[in-house]
Design an enzyme around this catalytic site. Structure first.
Site, PDB file in Angstrom:
ATOM      1  CD  GLU A 153      -2.866  -1.318   2.300  1.00  0.00           C
ATOM      2  OE1 GLU A 153      -2.908  -0.387   3.110  1.00  0.00           O
ATOM      3  OE2 GLU A 153      -3.562  -2.345   2.403  1.00  0.00           O
ATOM      4  CD  GLU A 182      -4.441  -7.867   1.278  1.00  0.00           C
ATOM      5  OE1 GLU A 182      -5.375  -7.238   1.829  1.00  0.00           O
ATOM      6  OE2 GLU A 182      -3.246  -7.558   1.414  1.00  0.00           O
TER       7      GLU A 182
END
Length: 541
Positions: free
Chosen positions: A335, A451
Site C-alpha cells: 500500500e 486479498e
C-alpha cells in the site's frame, strides 16, 4: 480481515449492477453442501473436488494463528481448499518487533510450523507497510532521547525485601501456582533480588503478578523502564495506573540481562505503576528496576533518516533471513500509493490512525527501493512483490503504482510481481476489473490476486442480511474476477489467487455495526454459491 487495521476502501460506483458473463452451468442460490462434495438444489453437475485441486495455479487463503490453532472447522477448511496461507497479522511489524527493536518470532514460528506440518506453503505478509507498526519503538528513532538519572520508583533493587513498596499476588482462579521471595543468594547488584518460581501459569497474564507502588508521573510524557532479569522464559512488564499505558514482553535467558524500553504515558494518566506479569513456568530473578523520565530533543534530518533506514533494514533483514528458504514469496512493499492523487503515501495524505509509521516521511521515494534491496539481500531466491488495493477502481492509483514499480526497477530494484488486493463489492465494474488485469499484465511481471473478498453490504447498513439475489450476484462477480484473471493475464504470469479469510464471520469486513458476507464459506464453513462459481472457473467452465 479480523483484527487487522486495514484502510483499503471498498470501491462503490453507485447504480451499476454486476452480472458475470453467462456460462453453461449456473449455481442455484439456494444450494447447500451435503458434505459429500456435491450440492442439493443446484443445476451444477460438476461440484466435486477442491479449489486447489482444480487448477495448477497457487490457491491461497488468509488465516490467523488464533483461529487456525483453536477452531477445527476453520483450519480443516483451509487445509482442504488451499495450498498457500497468508498470515493475516503474525508477520507484520507490530506482531514481531518488540519495543526495543528486537524481533520475536514465537507466534509466527508456531503458525509456520502448523502450516508446514499440514503441507501448506506460506506467503510472507508484509515487510514494509505504514500500518500495524510498532510505533513505540519506531517513533523513538525520530528524536533525541536523554534519560534522567533519577529513579522514580521505590525499592526497585529489593534491598528492602519484597513487601516494602511491592504487592504480589497469585490468582486463586485458573489453577495458577507460584511463589515470591526475597533472594539473598542471587543479585545483579547489592545483596537481594526478587525471586519468582512459576509452577503453573494462570489463564491471564496478570494471574501471577508483582506490582510496585504508584509513582509521580506526567501524562503524555516519555519514560524509560529498565531492569535486570535472570531466568529462561518470558516476563510481561505493564505500565498501568488510572489508565492502561502499555506493555512489553521480554523473552529472558538464564543469565543476568538488562531489558529496557521507552513508553509514553496516556495523557490522562495520574498514578502509573510498574507491574511484572509472569506468563511462563520457570524460576526468575528480578533486580534493579528503574523508571526514569526521558527528555526529547530535535535531531538533524539526516540523523533521523539514518535511524529509520537502519530500523527498516534491521526488520526486513531479520524477518526474511529467519525464514530464508522457507517462505519463498513476500509482500515487500504494501500500500505504497495514497488514495489522493496517486502520490506516495505519507502522513500528510493519509488519515491518521493508531500504529501508523510512514517510511516515506523519512526516506522519501527510495523507501521502496531500500525495502526491495534489503529483502533480496536476505534471501536472493525469494519472489518479491509489491501489493496495493483499489487498482480495479482508481485508474490514477493503478497507473501510479505501475509507474512507481518502473521507477524502482530503473534504480536497480528486483521486483518479481504485483499483487492486486481486490477488496471489491457488488458495485465494482467488470471494465475496472479487466482494465486492472490488462495493465498489470503489460508490465511483464507476475500478477497475483492477493486479498480477494466481495462485500455485499455496500451501504454499511446495521442489521444487514444477504438476500438470495445478492448471493447470486456475488457468485457471478467472483466468477467474473477469476475468469478475467485467467483470460487476460498470461499463464506464465499467473502467480495465483488468495481469498482474504475463511468464513464470513471471520472477515475483517464483517463488524457488529455493519454485518457482511464477503467470503466463500458461511458461519458454519459450508460452501456458498460463490465457492462453486470460483470452483467452476478454476476448472475452466
Amino acid at each position: 480481515m479480523k483484527n487487522n487495521i486495514k484502510k483499503a476502501a471498498i470501491a462503490a460506483l453507485a447504480g451499476i449492477t454486476i452480472m458475470a458473463s453467462s456460462c453453461s452451468k449456473k449455481n442455484d442460490p439456494g444450494a447447500t453442501d451435503n458434505g459429500t462434495g456435491t450440492t442439493t438444489g443446484t443445476t451444477t453437475s460438476d461440484t466435486t473436488g477442491t479449489l486447489k485441486g482444480s487448477t495448477t495455479m497457487n490457491i491461497g487463503i488468509a488465516a490467523t494463528y488464533n483461529l487456525a490453532s483453536t477452531n477445527s472447522g476453520y483450519w480443516n477448511t483451509v487445509k482442504r481448499e488451499a495450498g498457500w496461507v497468508t498470515f493475516g497479522n503474525e508477520l507484520k511489524n507490530a506482531s514481531v518487533m518488540q519495543n526495543d527493536g528486537s524481533l520475536n518470532f514465537t507466534t509466527a514460528d508456531n503458525f509456520y510450523n502448523l502450516c508446514t506440518n499440514a503441507g501448506l506453503q506460506v506467503f510472507g505478509h508484509t515487510l514494509c507497510w505504514h500500518s500495524q507498526q510498532n510505533t513505540n519503538y519506531l517513533n523513538s528513532l525520530t528524536s533525541g532521547t536523554t534519560t534522567s538519572g533519577t529513579n522514580l520508583i521505590k525499592n526497585g533493587s529489593f534491598e528492602s525485601g519484597i513487601s516494602t513498596n511491592w504487592f504480589t499476588q497469585v490468582s486463586s482462579t485458573g489453577g495458577a501456582a507460584a511463589t515470591f521471595s526475597a533472594d539473598n543468594t542471587t543479585a545483579q547488584d547489592g545483596t537481594q533480588s526478587l525471586k519468582v518460581v512459576v509452577t503453573t501459569p494462570g489463564p491471564n497474564s496478570y494471574s501471577i503478578q508483582a506490582v510496585n507502588d504508584a509513582f509521580t508521573g506526567t501524562g503524555g510524557s516519555s519514560y524509560n523502564v529498565s531492569m535486570y532479569i535472570k531466568g529462561a522464559g518470558a516476563v510481561k512488564v505493564v505500565m498501568q495506573g488510572t489508565q492502561y499505558d502499555g506493555d512489553n514482553t521480554f523473552t529472558t535467558t538464564s543469565t543476568w540481562t538488562k531489558y529496557s524500553w521507552n513508553i509514553t504515558l496516556n495523557s490522562a494518566e495520574t498514578a502509573p505503576q510498574v507491574r511484572l506479569n509472569f506468563t511462563t513456568a520457570g524460576t526468575y530473578n528480578i533486580d534493579n528496576i528503574v523508571v526514569a523520565a526521558n527528555t526529547t530533543s530535535t535531531l538533524p534530518p539526516a540523523q533521523v533518516a539514518a535511524n529509520v533506514d537502519t530500523a527498516l533494514k534491521r526488520a526486513i533483514t531479520g524477518i526474511v533471513t529467519h525464514y530464508a528458504g522457507k517462505i519463498k514469496a513476500w509482500d515487500v512493499v504494501n500500500e505504497a500509493i495514497s488514495d489522493n492523487g496517486g502520490n506516495l503515501r505519507t502522513s500528510a495524505n493519509t488519515q491518521a490512525g493508531n500504529g501508523q509509521f510512514f517510511w516515506a516521511d523519512y526516506l522519501g521515494r527510495n523507501f521502496g527501493l531500500k525495502a526491495f534491496q534489503y529483502a533480496k539481500a536476505a534471501d536472493p531466491n525469494a519472489l518479491l512483490f509489491i501489493n496495493d488495493y483499489n487498482l480495479e477502481y482508481s485508474n490514477t492509483k493503478l497507473d501510479s503504482l505501475i509507474a512507481y514499480v518502473k521507477e524502482l526497477q530503473g534504480k536497480g530494484a528486483r521486483i518479481d510481481g504485483i499483487g492486486t488486493q481486490m477488496h471489491i463489492s457488488l458495485n465494482t465494474t467488470q471494465a475496472g476489473i479487466d482494465n486492472a488485469f490488462t495493465k498489470l499484465a503489460a508490465t511483464g511481471l507476475k500478477v497475483r490476486i492477493s486479498e480477494l473478498d466481495l462485500a455485499l453490504n455496500t451501504g454499511k447498513t446495521a442489521g444487514f442480511t444477504a438476500s438470495p439475489a445478492q448471493l447470486t450476484q456475488q457468485a457471478a462477480l467472483y466468477k467474473y474476477v477469476v475468469d478475467s484473471y485467467q483470460r487476460i493475464v498470461p499463464k506464465a504470469q499467473q502467480f495465483g489467487i488468495t481469498v482474504w479469510g475463511v468464513a464470513d464471520t471471520d472477515s475483517w469486513i464483517n463488524t457488529a455495526s455493519s454485518p457482511d458476507f464477503p467470503l466463500l464459506f458461511d458461519a458454519t464453513y459450508a460452501k456458498k454459491p460463490a465457492y462453486y462459481s470460483v470452483l467452476l472457473s478454476l476448472k475452466g467452465k
